[in-house]
Structure formats: structure tokens, C-alpha cells
Design a protein around this motif. Structure first.
Motif, PDB file in Angstrom:
ATOM      1  N   ASN A   1       0.818  -1.207   0.000  1.00  0.00           N
ATOM      2  CA  ASN A   1       0.000   0.000   0.000  1.00  0.00           C
ATOM      3  C   ASN A   1       0.855   1.261   0.000  1.00  0.00           C
ATOM      4  OD1 ASN A   1      -2.558  -1.164  -0.117  1.00  0.00           O
ATOM      5  ND2 ASN A   1      -2.637  -1.472   2.093  1.00  0.00           N
ATOM      6  N   ARG A   2       2.010   1.175   0.635  1.00  0.00           N
ATOM      7  CA  ARG A   2       2.926   2.311   0.623  1.00  0.00           C
ATOM      8  C   ARG A   2       3.350   2.636  -0.805  1.00  0.00           C
ATOM      9  NH1 ARG A   2       7.707   3.158   4.913  1.00  0.00           N
ATOM     10  NH2 ARG A   2       5.823   2.955   6.157  1.00  0.00           N
ATOM     11  N   LYS A   3       3.693   1.622  -1.558  1.00  0.00           N
ATOM     12  CA  LYS A   3       4.088   1.835  -2.957  1.00  0.00           C
ATOM     13  C   LYS A   3       2.912   2.369  -3.774  1.00  0.00           C
ATOM     14  CE  LYS A   3       6.343  -0.435  -6.874  1.00  0.00           C
ATOM     15  NZ  LYS A   3       5.465   0.218  -7.851  1.00  0.00           N
ATOM     16  N   PHE A   4       1.724   1.823  -3.521  1.00  0.00           N
ATOM     17  CA  PHE A   4       0.527   2.269  -4.234  1.00  0.00           C
ATOM     18  C   PHE A   4       0.298   3.758  -4.022  1.00  0.00           C
ATOM     19  CE2 PHE A   4      -3.973   3.362  -3.739  1.00  0.00           C
ATOM     20  CZ  PHE A   4      -4.445   3.122  -5.020  1.00  0.00           C
ATOM     21  N   VAL A   5       0.350   4.203  -2.772  1.00  0.00           N
ATOM     22  CA  VAL A   5       0.088   5.608  -2.447  1.00  0.00           C
ATOM     23  C   VAL A   5       1.154   6.518  -3.047  1.00  0.00           C
ATOM     24  CG1 VAL A   5       0.002   7.284  -0.559  1.00  0.00           C
ATOM     25  CG2 VAL A   5      -1.227   5.120  -0.361  1.00  0.00           C
ATOM     26  N   MET A   6       2.420   6.135  -2.919  1.00  0.00           N
ATOM     27  CA  MET A   6       3.489   6.997  -3.410  1.00  0.00           C
ATOM     28  C   MET A   6       3.521   7.061  -4.935  1.00  0.00           C
ATOM     29  SD  MET A   6       6.476   6.182  -0.595  1.00  0.00           S
ATOM     30  CE  MET A   6       7.628   7.306  -1.336  1.00  0.00           C
ATOM     31  N   ASP A   7       3.139   5.974  -5.588  1.00  0.00           N
ATOM     32  CA  ASP A   7       3.030   6.009  -7.052  1.00  0.00           C
ATOM     33  C   ASP A   7       1.855   6.887  -7.478  1.00  0.00           C
ATOM     34  OD1 ASP A   7       5.192   4.371  -7.344  1.00  0.00           O
ATOM     35  OD2 ASP A   7       4.043   2.539  -7.704  1.00  0.00           O
ATOM     36  N   LEU A   8       0.738   6.750  -6.759  1.00  0.00           N
ATOM     37  CA  LEU A   8      -0.483   7.483  -7.104  1.00  0.00           C
ATOM     38  C   LEU A   8      -0.288   8.986  -6.959  1.00  0.00           C
ATOM     39  CD1 LEU A   8      -3.457   6.901  -7.919  1.00  0.00           C
ATOM     40  CD2 LEU A   8      -4.024   7.039  -5.491  1.00  0.00           C
ATOM     41  N   PHE A   9       0.411   9.368  -5.892  1.00  0.00           N
ATOM     42  CA  PHE A   9       0.580  10.792  -5.604  1.00  0.00           C
ATOM     43  C   PHE A   9       2.020  11.252  -5.777  1.00  0.00           C
ATOM     44  CE2 PHE A   9      -3.290   9.719  -3.198  1.00  0.00           C
ATOM     45  CZ  PHE A   9      -4.155  10.636  -3.767  1.00  0.00           C
ATOM     46  N   SER A  10       2.684  10.751  -6.790  1.00  0.00           N
ATOM     47  CA  SER A  10       4.030  11.218  -7.109  1.00  0.00           C
ATOM     48  C   SER A  10       3.939  12.592  -7.772  1.00  0.00           C
ATOM     49  CB  SER A  10       4.711  10.244  -8.069  1.00  0.00           C
ATOM     50  OG  SER A  10       4.056  10.267  -9.329  1.00  0.00           O
ATOM     51  N   ILE A  11       5.046  13.336  -7.777  1.00  0.00           N
ATOM     52  CA  ILE A  11       5.021  14.652  -8.423  1.00  0.00           C
ATOM     53  C   ILE A  11       4.817  14.514  -9.927  1.00  0.00           C
ATOM     54  CG2 ILE A  11       6.350  15.888  -6.680  1.00  0.00           C
ATOM     55  CD1 ILE A  11       8.840  15.519  -8.405  1.00  0.00           C
TER      56      ILE A  11
END
Length: 246
Positions: free
Chosen positions: A193-203
Motif C-alpha cells: 500500500n505504501r508503494k501504491f500511495v506513493m506512485d499514485l501521488f508522485s510529483i
């Protein structure tokens, strides 16, 4: 644990910081150099004026990076919300003459576990500040009419800083708080889920962070968060936002 909130004037950092601190039960670290040196507001202002009026960006950067380092140290012994940190110091004080200084700090001391970058355009941020207080001193700063996020993005990419970037352009305070809290809860749950969130809200996805992106987050959270918890959050946010405006 340390979570840093970054962004330019008028984007809603103070409001979000208050919400996260209350909901996550994490004290706020604001202006860590001031706390570290036990400065009064007047002392802090005088030192800042002296440094920016008489010294190079090298000393400016070292002064604020010292405060940032103290916040990192605090984060090793507890959980805190940091109101502006490394990225803001990079934005205000980095230049060709001190690249190696920032590289040194990045290599040897690292970053908060998560940085939340709030984004809004110049026009939107000026409108928010004006609506909040048409006599706000921030409106007297010439830089506010030309500030953009180029250096924020540069720092994130240069040092691969763990982050989520939230486009607040078309959202109110309640919506921003809801999205960030849900994103952080999901981010903290497990590595996938950490990867999912950071990919989703990347710059890289910042400008496409529209309703579709937020819907993806909502669908993911629906599986995790109980309805009663969401209702309790809504009441909390409404209470907090009565006294905090972007």
C-alpha cells in the motif's frame, strides 16, 4: 517517526498540520531552529534579517539545516509533524555555491519517513491569502507573485525524497484533510500500500491528480476503514476547520 508538510504560502500547510497533529496524535515541530536555540520571536526575526541581509546562501542554508537536523533527531525518539523542512530550506537557500552542502546532508542524514507536498497555482494561493486577510503581510512579499514549485520538484527528484504530492487547486480544507489522512493511513499499513500511495501521488502525477486519482484512493480505503471511523473523522475535521482556514 517524522512526517514533513511542505508547500508555498497560501497552500494550506497550517490547516493540514493542525488536522494531522490532532488526528494522528503527533506534536507539531514548527521552526525547529527557533526551538533548538530557544529564541524568542524577536530574536528569531533579528537573526533571520541579519543572515539574509549580510551573509551568503551558505550560511543561510547551514542555519536552517541545523534546525532540520534537530527535527530529524527528535523524530528518532518520537512521532512528530514537521511544518516545513529540508525541501523548504532547499527552496529558499540552495544555489550553485552550496550544492555540496545539501548533498552532504541528504547523504548523511536523510529525510523524514514521508513528505507531504501541497500544491496550488500562484493565482489560487494569492486568492486564498486575500480571502483570509486582505492585509496579510504575505501579500507584500514580491516573491509570492512569482513563486513556483520548480525547486521543490528539483529537490524531490535530486534526492529521491519519499513523498506524496497533493494538488489542492480545486479542493477545500476538508477535502484536502480527508485525502491526506486516508493516504497516510494507507501508506502506513504495509509495503504494498505504501508503494501504491506513493506512485499514485508522485510529483509526476501531480497535474493529473484529479477526481479519478482520488477515487482510486477512496476505493482502496473503502476496504480498510470502517464507516464509524470515517464519520468520526468528519466531525473532527469540521470542528478543526472552523478555526483554521487556508
Amino acid at each position: 517517526m517524522l512526517i514533513s508538510i511542505e508547500g508555498l504560502d497560501g497552500v494550506g500547510k497550517s490547516t493540514l498540520t493542525s488536522v494531522l497533529s490532532s488526528e494522528l496524535k503527533m506534536p507539531i515541530i514548527s521552526k525547529p531552529i527557533k526551538s533548538l536555540l530557544e529564541l524568542t520571536p524577536d530574536q528569531s526575526k533579528n537573526i533571520t534579517n541579519k543572515i539574509y541581509g549580510n551573509y551568503s546562501k551558505n550560511l543561510q542554508a547551514m542555519y536552517y539545516l541545523l534546525g532540520y537536523l534537530s527535527a530529524l533527531e527528535d523524530g528518532k525518539n518520537g512521532s512528530y509533524i514537521l511544518d516545513r523542512g529540508f525541501i523548504s530550506t532547499y527552496y529558499f537557500s540552495s544555489g550553485e555555491e552550496n550544492e555540496e552542502l545539501f548533498d552532504f546532508f541528504a547523504l548523511n542524514y536523510g529525510f523524514p519517513e514521508l513528505t507531504v507536498l501541497l500544491y496550488a497555482s500562484i493565482e489560487e494561493r494569492i486568492k486564498r491569502i486575500t480571502n483570509r486577510n486582505s492585509l496579510d503581510k504575505d501579500l507584500m512579499k514580491t516573491r509570492i507573485y512569482k513563486d513556483d514549485y520548480t525547486k521543490h520538484f528539483e529537490a524531490i527528484r535530486r534526492y529521491n525524497i519519499p513523498h506524496i504530492a497533493i494538488n489542492t487547486e480545486k479542493m477545500n480544507e476538508l477535502e484536502v484533510a480527508s485525502i491526506v489522512l486516508n493516504a497516510i493511513e494507507l501508506w502506513r499499513s504495509d509495503d504494498d500500500n505504501r508503494k501504491f500511495v506513493m506512485d499514485l501521488f508522485s510529483i509526476d502525477n501531480l497535474q493529473s491528480s484529479n477526481n479519478l486519482t482520488y477515487q482510486e484512493l477512496s476505493e482502496k480505503m473503502f476496504e480498510k476503514v470502517k464507516v464509524k471511523k470515517l464519520e468520526r473523522r468528519k466531525k473532527l475535521w469540521k470542528k478543526l476547520l472552523q478555526t483554521n482556514t487556508i
